[in-house]
Design an enzyme around this catalytic site. Structure first.
Site, PDB file in Angstrom:
ATOM      1  N   LYS A 116       0.827  -1.211   0.000  1.00 50.09           N
ATOM      2  CA  LYS A 116       0.000   0.000   0.000  1.00 50.09           C
ATOM      3  C   LYS A 116       0.856   1.253   0.000  1.00 50.09           C
ATOM      4  CE  LYS A 116      -4.260  -1.627   2.141  1.00 50.09           C
ATOM      5  NZ  LYS A 116      -5.124  -1.540   3.313  1.00 50.09           N
ATOM      6  N   LYS A 199     -10.149 -12.369  -7.870  1.00 52.69           N
ATOM      7  CA  LYS A 199     -11.175 -12.373  -6.834  1.00 52.69           C
ATOM      8  C   LYS A 199     -12.170 -11.226  -7.028  1.00 52.69           C
ATOM      9  CE  LYS A 199     -10.608 -12.036  -2.148  1.00 52.69           C
ATOM     10  NZ  LYS A 199      -9.908 -12.093  -0.854  1.00 52.69           N
ATOM     11  N   LYS A 202     -13.736  -4.972  -4.553  1.00 52.60           N
ATOM     12  CA  LYS A 202     -14.037  -3.589  -4.898  1.00 52.60           C
ATOM     13  C   LYS A 202     -12.903  -2.922  -5.677  1.00 52.60           C
ATOM     14  CE  LYS A 202     -17.477  -0.870  -3.678  1.00 52.60           C
ATOM     15  NZ  LYS A 202     -18.800  -1.277  -3.271  1.00 52.60           N
TER      16      LYS A 202
END
Ligand code: TRP
Length: 337
Positions: A116, A199, A202
């Site tokens: 991240k 997968k 979002k």
């Protein structure tokens, strides 16, 4: 809530807006099942959500929205403890103790953080995101949870929890329960409708690949009808060669409780169109009462906040006792009252 049952804990970030089929079939369904066998604590982890910038009004609304959906999915406040993390201040307090027990290098090796922060750049990455895993450790240890149902992406955080619990216990005496590494089996893994190699998530795809549970049935039906399949016509479960069709069969089987073999037999000689039309109906039939229940909680915030207040009270009883023991062990002077 029988005390002889094993403790379970899991945290759900209130950042998703509407949950999608992957969230439900992959994780939330398991939380619902665990209520029957475990003394289960589930927390809407708003403090974790803050590790990336949040609009205050949106964060508040999403916290209620996540709670309403968890209740609509079947979490029952009579059978589990459902609460908001920031309502139980012991999470932040034990988080500090755990921060002081964690090596800087150790925290620097957390791969989710590395990914991240590499994407965002160091200047835009908060120290909160750096210590995110340590707060997660505190979440788990406060409740002496042995069982922590999470997906594969959380494995390193559970291992950190075990390491810190063992370190604390060795340094200060037996205080915390060391949780098992229990990665939820991927039977419920749901893939993106437009790209069945990834997968359903979002962040990973176009909205067309994701079936949101709060969407209008017509919207979901359209997405299911335009799901990517393959150029054959036979309906067969073969995730390697037919990932799209196999994914549709998984969703169908899990929502209805039918076996994949049963579905293969029922759809023998029929085309993908029939399978998709029927699956759209199955999803619509499942989602209608879910949406209705979620809507009822959202329309009645007083009831919803009341449920959370009771949950926080139950959680605090356990958390305060654990924190007091930890404070005592490390040598913090007790406040007189
Ligand atoms: N990190 C978890 C996730 O993103 C959420 C979480 C926070 C959690 N605290 C937890 C999960 C404690 C399990 C136990 O999915």
């Amino acid at each position: 809530m029988p005390a002889d049952r094993p403790r379970a804990f899991s945290g759900i970030q209130p950042t998703a807006g509407s949950f999608h089929l992957g969230n439900y079939l992959g994780a939330i369904r398991q939380y619902v099942a665990l209520q029957e066998t475990h003394d289960a604590f589930y927390s809407v982890v708003d403090l974790h959500a803050m590790t990336i910038p949040q609009d205050p009004a949106v964060l508040r609304a999403n916290t209620r929205l996540a709670t309403a959906q968890l209740l609509a999915a079947g979490l029952d406040p009579e059978r589990c403890t459902l609460f908001v993390q920031s309502h139980v201040p012991e999470h932040a307090q034990l988080g500090w103790l755990m921060n002081c027990l964690t090596g800087f290098g150790e925290a620097s090796r957390m791969t989710q953080f590395k990914d991240k922060s590499a994407r965002q750049g160091a200047e835009r990455t908060s120290v909160g995101l750096f210590t995110y895993p340590v707060l997660q450790v505190a979440d788990i240890l406060l409740y002496h949870a042995r069982h922590v149902p999470v997906g594969e992406d959380q494995r390193q955080h559970i291992e950190l929890t075990r390491d810190l619990a063992e370190r604390f216990n060795a340094r200060y005496g037996d205080t915390f329960t060391v949780p098992d590494v229990h990665i939820v089996k991927e039977t419920g893994k749901i893939y993106d409708l437009q790209d069945p190699a990834v997968k359903m998530s979002k962040s990973a795809s176009t909205p067309k690949g994701i079936v949101n549970l709060l969407d209008e049935p017509g919207v979901s039906a359209k997405k299911i009808r335009s799901a990517v399949t393959d150029t054959e016509t036979v309906i067969r479960f073969d995730p390697e060669r037919k990932p799209g069709v196999s994914n549709l069969l998984t969703v169908y089987a899990t929502l209805t409780g039918r076996t994949v073999a049963d579905l293969e037999a029922a759809y023998e000689g029929k085309g993908y169109g029939a399978l998709k039309t029927d699956l759209a109906q199955v999803v619509a039939d499942w989602a209608a009462p879910f949406r209705e229940r979620a809507r009822e909680y959202l329309d009645d915030p007083e009831t919803l906040d009341g449920i959370l207040a009771k949950g926080a009270e139950k959680a605090r009883t356990v958390a305060a006792e654990t924190l007091a023991a930890a404070y005592d062990r490390v040598g913090l002077l007790p406040a007189k009252h």
